[in-house]
Design an enzyme around this catalytic site. Sequence first.
Site, PDB file in Angstrom:
ATOM      1  N   GLU A 132      -0.161 -20.822   9.730  1.00  0.00           N
ATOM      2  CA  GLU A 132      -0.814 -20.015   8.797  1.00  0.00           C
ATOM      3  C   GLU A 132       0.645 -19.166   8.282  1.00  0.00           C
ATOM      4  OE1 GLU A 132      -2.201 -19.367  12.920  1.00  0.00           O
ATOM      5  OE2 GLU A 132      -1.936 -17.598  12.553  1.00  0.00           O
ATOM      6  N   LYS A 134       2.118 -15.473   7.772  1.00  0.00           N
ATOM      7  CA  LYS A 134       3.062 -14.385   8.590  1.00  0.00           C
ATOM      8  C   LYS A 134       3.050 -12.875   7.835  1.00  0.00           C
ATOM      9  CE  LYS A 134       7.160 -12.996  10.881  1.00  0.00           C
ATOM     10  NZ  LYS A 134       6.511 -11.936  11.234  1.00  0.00           N
ATOM     11  N   ASP A 136       2.783  -9.734   6.972  1.00  0.00           N
ATOM     12  CA  ASP A 136       3.726  -8.585   6.986  1.00  0.00           C
ATOM     13  C   ASP A 136       3.612  -6.845   6.653  1.00  0.00           C
ATOM     14  OD1 ASP A 136       6.229  -7.084   6.544  1.00  0.00           O
ATOM     15  OD2 ASP A 136       6.979  -7.773   4.681  1.00  0.00           O
ATOM     16  N   TYR A 245      -5.550 -12.871  14.652  1.00  0.00           N
ATOM     17  CA  TYR A 245      -4.521 -13.870  14.352  1.00  0.00           C
ATOM     18  C   TYR A 245      -4.225 -14.351  15.839  1.00  0.00           C
ATOM     19  CZ  TYR A 245      -0.933 -11.371  14.333  1.00  0.00           C
ATOM     20  OH  TYR A 245       0.331 -10.221  14.322  1.00  0.00           O
ATOM     21  N   LYS A 351      10.703 -18.017   8.098  1.00  0.00           N
ATOM     22  CA  LYS A 351      10.632 -16.525   7.433  1.00  0.00           C
ATOM     23  C   LYS A 351      11.243 -17.627   5.433  1.00  0.00           C
ATOM     24  CE  LYS A 351      11.712 -12.983   8.553  1.00  0.00           C
ATOM     25  NZ  LYS A 351      11.104 -11.637   9.454  1.00  0.00           N
ATOM     26  N   CYS A 445      16.423  13.389 -26.354  1.00  0.00           N
ATOM     27  CA  CYS A 445      16.354  11.917 -26.089  1.00  0.00           C
ATOM     28  C   CYS A 445      17.166  11.744 -26.748  1.00  0.00           C
ATOM     29  CB  CYS A 445      14.894  11.700 -27.069  1.00  0.00           C
ATOM     30  SG  CYS A 445      14.633  10.258 -27.677  1.00  0.00           S
ATOM     31  N   CYS A 448      16.696   9.496 -29.822  1.00  0.00           N
ATOM     32  CA  CYS A 448      16.743  10.937 -31.374  1.00  0.00           C
ATOM     33  C   CYS A 448      17.259  11.674 -31.035  1.00  0.00           C
ATOM     34  CB  CYS A 448      15.477  10.725 -31.412  1.00  0.00           C
ATOM     35  SG  CYS A 448      14.001  11.460 -30.801  1.00  0.00           S
ATOM     36  N   CYS A 463      10.255  12.133 -24.507  1.00  0.00           N
ATOM     37  CA  CYS A 463      10.512  13.154 -26.108  1.00  0.00           C
ATOM     38  C   CYS A 463       9.345  13.087 -26.714  1.00  0.00           C
ATOM     39  CB  CYS A 463      11.373  11.497 -26.764  1.00  0.00           C
ATOM     40  SG  CYS A 463      11.537  11.770 -28.102  1.00  0.00           S
ATOM     41  N   CYS A 468      10.131   9.147 -32.832  1.00  0.00           N
ATOM     42  CA  CYS A 468      11.146   8.587 -31.950  1.00  0.00           C
ATOM     43  C   CYS A 468      11.892   7.241 -32.779  1.00  0.00           C
ATOM     44  CB  CYS A 468      11.422   8.928 -30.674  1.00  0.00           C
ATOM     45  SG  CYS A 468      12.841   8.202 -29.536  1.00  0.00           S
TER      46      CYS A 468
HETATM   47  S1  IVH Z   1       1.203 -14.702  16.317  1.00  0.00           S
HETATM   48  C1  IVH Z   1       2.140 -14.396  20.849  1.00  0.00           C
HETATM   49  N1  IVH Z   1       0.541 -14.874  13.930  1.00  0.00           N
HETATM   50  O1  IVH Z   1       4.915 -11.199  13.484  1.00  0.00           O
HETATM   51  C2  IVH Z   1       1.708 -14.068  19.735  1.00  0.00           C
HETATM   52  N2  IVH Z   1       2.367 -13.192  14.612  1.00  0.00           N
HETATM   53  O2  IVH Z   1       7.972 -11.298  13.718  1.00  0.00           O
HETATM   54  C3  IVH Z   1       2.830 -14.192  18.521  1.00  0.00           C
HETATM   55  N3  IVH Z   1       2.595 -11.920  12.721  1.00  0.00           N
HETATM   56  O3  IVH Z   1       4.936  -9.465  16.419  1.00  0.00           O
HETATM   57  C4  IVH Z   1       2.156 -13.590  17.756  1.00  0.00           C
HETATM   58  N4  IVH Z   1       1.591 -13.110  11.036  1.00  0.00           N
HETATM   59  O4  IVH Z   1       3.532  -9.301  14.633  1.00  0.00           O
HETATM   60  C5  IVH Z   1       1.081 -14.021  14.714  1.00  0.00           C
HETATM   61  N5  IVH Z   1      -0.035 -15.228  11.780  1.00  0.00           N
HETATM   62  C6  IVH Z   1       0.747 -14.455  12.736  1.00  0.00           C
HETATM   63  C7  IVH Z   1       0.934 -13.117  12.138  1.00  0.00           C
HETATM   64  C8  IVH Z   1       2.195 -12.933  13.174  1.00  0.00           C
HETATM   65  C9  IVH Z   1       2.154 -11.459  11.624  1.00  0.00           C
HETATM   66  C10 IVH Z   1       3.991 -10.945  13.125  1.00  0.00           C
HETATM   67  C11 IVH Z   1       3.594 -10.527  14.935  1.00  0.00           C
HETATM   68  C12 IVH Z   1       4.457 -10.630  15.425  1.00  0.00           C
HETATM   69  C13 IVH Z   1       5.618 -10.189  14.162  1.00  0.00           C
HETATM   70  C14 IVH Z   1       6.959 -11.449  14.925  1.00  0.00           C
END
Ligand code: IVH
Length: 708
Positions: A132, A134, A136, A245, A351, A445, A448, A463, A468
């Site tokens: 799934e 991650k 940010d 999640y 990542k 500018c 010109c 400007c 111009c």
């Molecule tokens: S699972 C024990 N699932 O990424 C479970 N984390 O870099 C641990 N994060 O601290 C987390 N999306 O804040 C999980 N789909 C996802 C996530 C996720 C973002 C974050 C979370 C974690 C950090 C680690």
Amino acid sequence: MYAAAQQQLLFQDAKDLLEAENAPGLMPRLAAVLRWADWRYYVQSDPALADFEYDTLFKKLQALEARFPGNSTPDSPTQRVAKGLSERFPTVSHLVPMLSLENTYNAEDLRDWDRKVRAGAGAQEVIEYCVEPKYDGASISLIYENDQLLRGATRGDGIMGEDITANVRQIRSIPLSAPFSKLGIHQIEIRGEAVIHKDIFADNNARRMAEGLAPLANPRNAASGTLRMLDPAEVSQRRLSAVLYHVSELERIPASLFETRLSDDSTSIGAANDHFHTIQNLAALGFPTPAGEMHLFRHIDDVIAYCEGFSLRRDSLPFEVDGLVIKVNDFALQEKLGMTAHHPRWAVAYKLAARQATSKLRQVVFSVGRTGSVTPVAKIDPVPIGGVTVSSVSLFNEDVIREKDLRVGDTVLVERAGDVIPYIVKPLAEMRDGSEVEIVYPSNCPECGHNLERQEDEAVWRCINIACPAQVQERIIHFCSKDAMDIRGMGESNVKKFCALDILKDIPGLYHIEWERVATLEGFGEKSVTNLQAALEKSKSQPLARLIFGLGIRHVGETTAKTLAQAVSHIREFYEWDEDRFITLEDIGPKVAASATHFFRRSETRATLDALEMAGLNLANDQKAMQVSEGAFSGKTFLFTGTLSKLKRSEAEAMAEAKGGSILSGVSSKLNYLVVGSDAGSKLEKARKLGSVSILSEEDFLDMVQGD
Ligand code: IVH
């Protein structure tokens, strides 16, 4: 705590260590660099290294400590679940520690992890992985008790977090209550991420820039900063979202008190025995989850293939994503694998390519846009960021330069967040050696030489010379662009070439190009000339909305251009309109109204439109023209004043126009009907004085419409 010179050495050492081969002698250096980076990140809130760089160094140290345990020290940065706590909010303990995730960056890392999982799993042959996004953002933990949201907390140091319940309650997608008790659950702790929608982030930044404030760095900082705001009302305005999640703790209602049988209730959170179904069930209860973005795989090769192809999907997701999380799906196996002090062994992060890098700011150039805005652009040493090479970065406006204290010669941290354009996060002040020079903002500018002006409510210098050449060139490029007149082949480079050679001087000039001259230019064979001519010919019959958009009226985008085009049967009608008249149109506010009024009053505009009409372009809205000629009010003029009670002014005007009437903006001898609502003022008086105008009430007007 760290002197500038010391920081400069540490920064240089970080770069050297990134390149260095692993050797036990590096351990104290790695620890020192990471300790400094932690201080910069958590104490100063001013990261010195890109995430990828930090992780790489962290992993190097971890690997060395594993190989040479005798050399590791208890104060090593690897020996804690770090992260600071502020004193703004009460601290609370998490029911279960909030761990981090181990990072992987490539197929090899993932295979290593898979091997470790298999070793831990023992005899089991097929292991199901759930992959799934991650997200940010900023991690949050929610506790529901007796069906009510009881507490929201930040991650803090992983053991203790900050109590931000009031702020979490402002996140609209988080339910304040949910029927857990029906499922036999008394208390549940849910983990997730507070995130900000990319569009909302972009909107917020556009607003900040319009107000002369520097844009926020990225959606992650925006989310985590917002969660820690002291005023929940302000949090509400920032429109955060959440993605949940993980269910980390679940306390059941004792069986004796709980009558409903749970066993075969497939919608129950507690009934599912794997991650995938638990999250699906959470989604079914109305929680925001990654449910639609979760994928199950039974082989690490498939996981890898999905991860490697994912960067293509990254930009299409509504929230910023910095990777993927791969989780062992089965709860029993998760339990068997357990966790380290830092991360669970049953999950790992993959990542995506770093979207930050450091580079050197070599020069600042100033570019003039089609509205005359002068934008500073930093020229940096080219660096790859998230798959593209970045060498030019907009600095937005003068305030941004001053706030960040940027100087030519600075080492700068550059980020490309999502589909957001690259920007300079900050200069690395510790890398300065005294040779850096201040960025001098021009007062004239650069194209010109005309004086620049800055309006009180704006952050940009403009400007104001309408002729111009840089502005003219940008206006032509915009006019030809795909969403405007869509003149194929007349792209930026050809327009620039023709302008430089004086073949093209203004927009109407497009239709009077000296083709004999073009044919003598390199790269312009007979075929390309014929294609260009055909594209220009075709553009003459583009609908009015495209022409209006192409004219580049300030604040008039594609949608507004359509609204404007629909309001008239010929563009010249706008010459008579004033701001009040423009404002009556749907979704047109004072800013657009003022700019449109100003635009159509200018003699340059009128000359351009005359020339375009002479060249054979379509300046009429044919549909409207047809409606008009056929209506019962044909040839009659109307004006509405005061507040109408039954109709919106725009509706009333549309009704009059639908029957062929036209709307005037002021009382004059040309006016046939003045329709007055309550509080009618000077217009009514003037009409009475004139004597030639029929004065109608709203009811009279409606009768007239119905009875024609
Ligand atoms: S699972 C024990 N699932 O990424 C479970 N984390 O870099 C641990 N994060 O601290 C987390 N999306 O804040 C999980 N789909 C996802 C996530 C996720 C973002 C974050 C979370 C974690 C950090 C680690």
